[in-house]
Design a protein around this motif. Structure first.
Motif, PDB file in Angstrom:
ATOM      1  N   LEU A 132       0.893  -1.294   0.123  1.00  0.00           N
ATOM      2  CA  LEU A 132       0.128  -0.001   0.014  1.00  0.00           C
ATOM      3  C   LEU A 132       0.905   1.287  -0.013  1.00  0.00           C
ATOM      4  N   ALA A 133       1.907   1.113   0.751  1.00  0.00           N
ATOM      5  CA  ALA A 133       2.727   2.248   0.710  1.00  0.00           C
ATOM      6  C   ALA A 133       3.510   2.682  -0.503  1.00  0.00           C
ATOM      7  N   GLY A 134       3.910   1.364  -0.995  1.00  0.00           N
ATOM      8  CA  GLY A 134       4.484   1.682  -2.684  1.00  0.00           C
ATOM      9  C   GLY A 134       3.413   2.222  -3.643  1.00  0.00           C
ATOM     10  N   LEU A 135       2.010   1.886  -3.487  1.00  0.00           N
ATOM     11  CA  LEU A 135       1.109   2.308  -4.313  1.00  0.00           C
ATOM     12  C   LEU A 135       1.021   3.979  -3.885  1.00  0.00           C
ATOM     13  N   VAL A 136       1.096   4.150  -2.866  1.00  0.00           N
ATOM     14  CA  VAL A 136       0.871   5.804  -2.469  1.00  0.00           C
ATOM     15  C   VAL A 136       2.126   6.477  -3.112  1.00  0.00           C
ATOM     16  N   ALA A 137       3.312   5.979  -2.853  1.00  0.00           N
ATOM     17  CA  ALA A 137       4.301   6.555  -3.558  1.00  0.00           C
ATOM     18  C   ALA A 137       4.032   6.656  -5.362  1.00  0.00           C
ATOM     19  N   VAL A 138       3.815   5.804  -5.947  1.00  0.00           N
ATOM     20  CA  VAL A 138       3.255   5.756  -7.325  1.00  0.00           C
ATOM     21  C   VAL A 138       2.155   6.894  -7.590  1.00  0.00           C
ATOM     22  N   PHE A 139       1.147   6.721  -6.944  1.00  0.00           N
ATOM     23  CA  PHE A 139      -0.177   7.663  -6.992  1.00  0.00           C
ATOM     24  C   PHE A 139       0.196   8.958  -6.989  1.00  0.00           C
ATOM     25  N   VAL A 140       1.073   9.341  -5.849  1.00  0.00           N
ATOM     26  CA  VAL A 140       1.467  10.743  -5.552  1.00  0.00           C
ATOM     27  C   VAL A 140       2.343  11.143  -6.689  1.00  0.00           C
ATOM     28  N   PHE A 141       3.251  10.417  -7.042  1.00  0.00           N
ATOM     29  CA  PHE A 141       3.902  10.751  -8.318  1.00  0.00           C
ATOM     30  C   PHE A 141       3.111  11.357  -9.607  1.00  0.00           C
ATOM     31  N   ALA A 142       2.149  10.369  -9.837  1.00  0.00           N
ATOM     32  CA  ALA A 142       1.200  10.472 -11.049  1.00  0.00           C
ATOM     33  C   ALA A 142       0.438  11.870 -10.959  1.00  0.00           C
ATOM     34  N   MET A 143      -0.261  11.957  -9.433  1.00  0.00           N
ATOM     35  CA  MET A 143      -1.072  12.890  -9.436  1.00  0.00           C
ATOM     36  C   MET A 143      -0.475  14.338  -9.325  1.00  0.00           C
ATOM     37  N   GLN A 144       0.901  14.421  -9.205  1.00  0.00           N
ATOM     38  CA  GLN A 144       1.600  15.832  -9.049  1.00  0.00           C
ATOM     39  C   GLN A 144       1.793  16.093 -10.556  1.00  0.00           C
ATOM     40  N   MET A 145       1.660  15.154 -11.638  1.00  0.00           N
ATOM     41  CA  MET A 145       1.910  15.770 -13.015  1.00  0.00           C
ATOM     42  C   MET A 145       0.570  16.362 -13.145  1.00  0.00           C
ATOM     43  N   LEU A 146      -0.457  16.594 -12.293  1.00  0.00           N
ATOM     44  CA  LEU A 146      -1.809  17.175 -13.141  1.00  0.00           C
ATOM     45  C   LEU A 146      -1.751  18.423 -12.356  1.00  0.00           C
ATOM     46  N   ASN A 147      -1.259  19.506 -13.055  1.00  0.00           N
ATOM     47  CA  ASN A 147      -1.387  20.968 -12.510  1.00  0.00           C
ATOM     48  C   ASN A 147      -2.973  21.331 -12.855  1.00  0.00           C
ATOM     49  N   PHE A 148      -3.503  21.716 -11.928  1.00  0.00           N
ATOM     50  CA  PHE A 148      -4.626  22.596 -11.986  1.00  0.00           C
ATOM     51  C   PHE A 148      -4.790  24.013 -11.867  1.00  0.00           C
ATOM     52  N   PRO A 149      -5.618  24.469 -12.707  1.00  0.00           N
ATOM     53  CA  PRO A 149      -5.536  26.157 -12.542  1.00  0.00           C
ATOM     54  C   PRO A 149      -6.050  26.665 -11.307  1.00  0.00           C
ATOM     55  N   VAL A 150      -5.410  27.486 -10.696  1.00  0.00           N
ATOM     56  CA  VAL A 150      -6.003  28.158  -9.310  1.00  0.00           C
ATOM     57  C   VAL A 150      -6.244  29.609  -9.778  1.00  0.00           C
ATOM     58  N   ALA A 151      -5.770  30.268 -10.337  1.00  0.00           N
ATOM     59  CA  ALA A 151      -6.056  31.781 -10.634  1.00  0.00           C
ATOM     60  C   ALA A 151      -5.496  32.170 -12.088  1.00  0.00           C
ATOM     61  N   ALA A 152      -5.941  33.311 -12.365  1.00  0.00           N
ATOM     62  CA  ALA A 152      -5.210  33.679 -13.669  1.00  0.00           C
ATOM     63  C   ALA A 152      -3.788  33.446 -14.016  1.00  0.00           C
ATOM     64  N   GLY A 153      -3.470  32.435 -14.714  1.00  0.00           N
ATOM     65  CA  GLY A 153      -2.283  32.327 -15.338  1.00  0.00           C
ATOM     66  C   GLY A 153      -1.250  31.595 -14.141  1.00  0.00           C
ATOM     67  N   THR A 154      -1.837  30.849 -13.208  1.00  0.00           N
ATOM     68  CA  THR A 154      -1.305  30.253 -12.211  1.00  0.00           C
ATOM     69  C   THR A 154      -1.680  28.709 -11.957  1.00  0.00           C
ATOM     70  N   SER A 155      -0.964  27.668 -11.803  1.00  0.00           N
ATOM     71  CA  SER A 155      -1.521  26.515 -11.549  1.00  0.00           C
ATOM     72  C   SER A 155      -0.917  26.144 -10.268  1.00  0.00           C
ATOM     73  N   GLY A 156      -1.755  24.968  -9.872  1.00  0.00           N
ATOM     74  CA  GLY A 156      -0.993  24.215  -8.527  1.00  0.00           C
ATOM     75  C   GLY A 156      -1.120  22.770  -8.897  1.00  0.00           C
ATOM     76  N   HIS A 157      -0.284  22.124  -7.945  1.00  0.00           N
ATOM     77  CA  HIS A 157      -0.506  20.406  -8.240  1.00  0.00           C
ATOM     78  C   HIS A 157      -0.284  19.997  -6.728  1.00  0.00           C
ATOM     79  N   LEU A 158      -0.752  18.798  -6.646  1.00  0.00           N
ATOM     80  CA  LEU A 158      -0.736  17.937  -5.281  1.00  0.00           C
ATOM     81  C   LEU A 158       0.534  18.009  -4.851  1.00  0.00           C
ATOM     82  N   LEU A 159       0.791  18.149  -3.384  1.00  0.00           N
ATOM     83  CA  LEU A 159       1.954  17.730  -2.663  1.00  0.00           C
ATOM     84  C   LEU A 159       1.878  16.312  -2.140  1.00  0.00           C
ATOM     85  N   GLY A 160       0.977  16.192  -1.680  1.00  0.00           N
ATOM     86  CA  GLY A 160       0.402  14.590  -1.425  1.00  0.00           C
ATOM     87  C   GLY A 160       0.987  14.166   0.127  1.00  0.00           C
TER      88      GLY A 160
END
Lengths: 115, 245
Positions: B57-85
């Motif tokens: 499970l801990a291994g899965l969490v590491a893989v999952f956080v890596f993948a989710m960190q690639m998904l930058n989401f918009p937060v304000a004009a011209g700025t994005s954020g991504h999961l820290l995890g």
């Protein structure tokens, strides 16, 4: 009957592969919070290229593919594969030799105790 | 007119962790030493917590956080954020294994994808792995203690953990900037700008954390480590033993 832990892991890995290999292409390309602040307030210029910047995988893109979708998707899949090896490997080493229930605290043996 | 940093839609501009150069060498080196000590503590703690069933499970969490960190989401004009995890990882597999999982993510990002400077590895690990795991864990445990372990409470606690952890991580960057920033802009300006945008990013972090922990909790509540308190478990074992005797 409880779903096997390996089903949870399989679903999680599938989500990770889709996210890194496919959805990442559609992620926001705007600078992130830190980068934006550094740009707006004039200290982005103090950034230096990483020593790894010349790698063909730098910046989550595979160099020389000529197709952005393929390039970012493959980089994502590569990253997930590397993380599987490193992540599962590290935690397997740390958890090795302890059967479920032997560890100081374990979510799973809690479930067994709790029924 | 100079064209600076043109962001072409559809072309993924990588999540940027602290690069080399933002923070001077002495502060970066001290951060590196602190990060190594922190990781050592996490290895010690994770060895006590993990067994052959929870390790994957801990291994899965590491893989999952890596993948989710690639998904930058918009937060304000011209700025994005991504999961820290860190909060997500700590809630699912405990603070030690959780912090370790995100540390591995940051190492792979820095070494394989040139995301974040090598001299800044310690800074990035402190801010995004160790600190968010500790803060996320503390906030989640507090909510659980106050509100119990019902589904809404677990989901609300997960949101709160992610939401609080991100601005705290940004505050740590401000501290690092105050100690060793090479830029000329004032610390107070950086403080206001960093916390402002990271409160917004925290909302996204909270949502992803709540969604993920919620999904696991609905499927296999026993796998959410943060819900199962050590003392409560010990009591249960005692009760079970007494009842069985």
């Amino acid at each position: 009957m409880r779903r096997s832990i390996w089903i949870v892991i399989g679903v999680g890995l599938a989500v990770a592969l889709v996210a890194a290999g496919f959805l990442s292409y559609y992620a926001s390309s705007a600078p992130d919070g830190l980068e934006k602040v550094a740009e707006d307030h004039g200290f982005i210029d103090t950034a230096q290229d990483s020593a790894m910047a010349s790698l063909p995988t730098a910046g989550y893109a595979i160099e020389g593919l000529g197709n952005d979708r393929l390039s970012s998707g493959l980089a994502g899949v590569l990253g997930v594969l590397v993380m599987i090896v490193v992540g599962f490997g590290l935690f397997w080493l740390l958890g090795r030799g302890r059967r479920s229930g032997q560890a100081g605290v374990s979510a799973d043996d809690h479930a067994q105790v709790g029924g | 007119m100079p064209i600076a940093a043109v962001h072409i839609p559809g072309v993924h501009v990588p999540a940027m962790h602290i690069p080399d150069g933002f923070i001077n060498a002495p502060v970066s080196a001290i951060a590196g030493a602190i990060a190594i000590a922190g990781i050592a503590v996490c290895i010690w703690g994770a060895r006590r917590q993990l067994d052959e069933k929870t390790a994957p499970l801990a291994g899965l969490v590491a893989v999952f956080v890596f993948a989710m960190q690639m998904l930058n989401f918009p937060v304000a004009a011209g700025t994005s954020g991504h999961l820290l995890g860190g909060a997500l990882a700590a809630i699912l597999v405990g603070p030690y294994a959780g912090a370790l999982a995100v540390s591995v993510v940051i190492l792979v990002q820095g070494l394989l994808f040139a995301d974040g400077g090598l001299s800044a590895l310690g800074l990035n690990i402190i801010n995004m792995a160790l600190l968010t795991a500790v803060v996320g864990w503390a906030v989640f445990r507090l909510v659980i203690r106050l509100a119990g372990t019902s589904r809404p409470a677990v989901i609300a606690g997960s949101f709160a953990a992610g939401f609080v952890a991100v601005p705290v991580a940004s505050l740590m960057f401000v501290l690092e900037y105050a100690l060793g920033g090479t830029g000329t802009i004032s610390v107070s300006t950086v403080l206001v700008a960093m916390t402002g945008v990271h409160v917004l990013i925290g909302i996204g972090e909270g949502l992803i954390t709540a969604l993920t922990v919620g999904a696991v909790y609905l499927t296999r509540p026993d796998l959410v480590y943060g819900v199962h308190d050590r003392r409560a478990r010990t009591l249960e074992i005692r009760t079970a033993t007494t009842a069985g005797a």
